[in-house]
Design a protein around this motif. Structure first.
Motif, PDB file in Angstrom:
ATOM      1  N   LYS A  42      31.668  45.368  48.372  1.00 58.96           N
ATOM      2  CA  LYS A  42      31.478  43.956  48.039  1.00 58.96           C
ATOM      3  C   LYS A  42      32.646  43.359  47.265  1.00 58.96           C
ATOM      4  CE  LYS A  42      26.721  44.104  48.942  1.00 58.96           C
ATOM      5  NZ  LYS A  42      25.513  44.398  48.276  1.00 58.96           N
ATOM      6  N   ALA A  43      33.339  44.157  46.449  1.00 59.63           N
ATOM      7  CA  ALA A  43      34.508  43.647  45.723  1.00 59.63           C
ATOM      8  C   ALA A  43      35.595  43.191  46.695  1.00 59.63           C
ATOM      9  CB  ALA A  43      35.063  44.708  44.777  1.00 59.63           C
ATOM     10  N   THR A  44      35.676  43.841  47.863  1.00 57.60           N
ATOM     11  CA  THR A  44      36.699  43.453  48.841  1.00 57.60           C
ATOM     12  C   THR A  44      36.437  42.076  49.420  1.00 57.60           C
ATOM     13  OG1 THR A  44      35.605  44.440  50.780  1.00 57.60           O
ATOM     14  CG2 THR A  44      37.020  45.889  49.484  1.00 57.60           C
ATOM     15  N   HIS A  48      29.967  40.473  43.990  1.00 54.93           N
ATOM     16  CA  HIS A  48      29.425  41.430  43.029  1.00 54.93           C
ATOM     17  C   HIS A  48      28.211  42.069  43.694  1.00 54.93           C
ATOM     18  CE1 HIS A  48      27.237  42.885  39.515  1.00 54.93           C
ATOM     19  NE2 HIS A  48      28.265  42.604  38.764  1.00 54.93           N
ATOM     20  N   VAL A  70      33.618  51.242  43.035  1.00 52.94           N
ATOM     21  CA  VAL A  70      33.216  49.863  43.305  1.00 52.94           C
ATOM     22  C   VAL A  70      34.426  48.958  43.529  1.00 52.94           C
ATOM     23  CG1 VAL A  70      31.955  47.874  42.398  1.00 52.94           C
ATOM     24  CG2 VAL A  70      31.024  50.147  42.098  1.00 52.94           C
ATOM     25  N   PHE A  71      35.490  49.109  42.719  1.00 51.12           N
ATOM     26  CA  PHE A  71      36.661  48.249  42.882  1.00 51.12           C
ATOM     27  C   PHE A  71      37.400  48.504  44.190  1.00 51.12           C
ATOM     28  CE2 PHE A  71      37.391  47.696  38.031  1.00 51.12           C
ATOM     29  CZ  PHE A  71      36.508  46.638  38.006  1.00 51.12           C
ATOM     30  N   GLY A  73      36.336  49.731  47.153  1.00 55.06           N
ATOM     31  CA  GLY A  73      35.635  49.473  48.403  1.00 55.06           C
ATOM     32  C   GLY A  73      35.817  50.582  49.422  1.00 55.06           C
TER      33      GLY A  73
END
Length: 146
Positions: A42-44, A48, A70-71, A73
């Motif tokens: 989702k960060a890509t 959030h 998470v950062f 992706g």
């Protein structure tokens, strides 16, 4: 799922990305075959995660690994997920996965639900994200999608 009285066991034999991965993060146990892949992309998209993926992830794999996961992706493979502590066990074959989890579930099913529920509640209360953390994720998802 973290609030259900019975243990929730997940078997992953393919990709679990986005909301599928967030679903897993709330399960009690996760087992994976060599075919599994985990990602929260989702960060890509400038978003959030909105279903607890960020709140649960540091509890599974620690802060720094959660940030990377998470950062970036990026997908992580089942062996890496096992090393991080995200999955209980990674199997070389789907058959090994299904055989192991079936035996584990059959064994757990022999025990009284009252005791299992009590143990689950105590462990979960010790480590689970606060409800307001999950609500913040949903609000951030809504804000960024808008």
């Amino acid at each position: 799922m973290s609030n259900l009285p019975q243990p929730v066991i997940s078997m992953i034999d393919g990709p679990a990305r986005g909301i599928g991965n967030e679903f897993l993060a709330a399960c009690d146990m996760i087992f994976a075959s060599k075919n599994a892949r985990f990602s929260n992309f989702k960060a890509t998209l400038g978003l959030h995660p909105g279903a607890g993926g960020v709140a649960w992830m540091p509890l599974h794999i620690g802060r720094a690994s959660a940030m990377e996961f998470v950062f970036s992706g990026n997908d992580i493979d089942p062996k890496t997920a096992e090393e991080y502590g995200y999955v209980n066990k990674a199997f070389d074959t789907p058959e090994g996965l299904y055989d192991y989890v079936e035996k584990l579930a059959e064994r757990i099913a022999l025990f009284p639900l009252g005791g299992l529920s009590s143990i689950k509640r105590t462990v979960t209360d010790t480590i689970q994200p606060r409800p307001e953390q999950i609500a913040i994720e949903g609000a951030e998802w809504d804000r960024l999608v808008a």
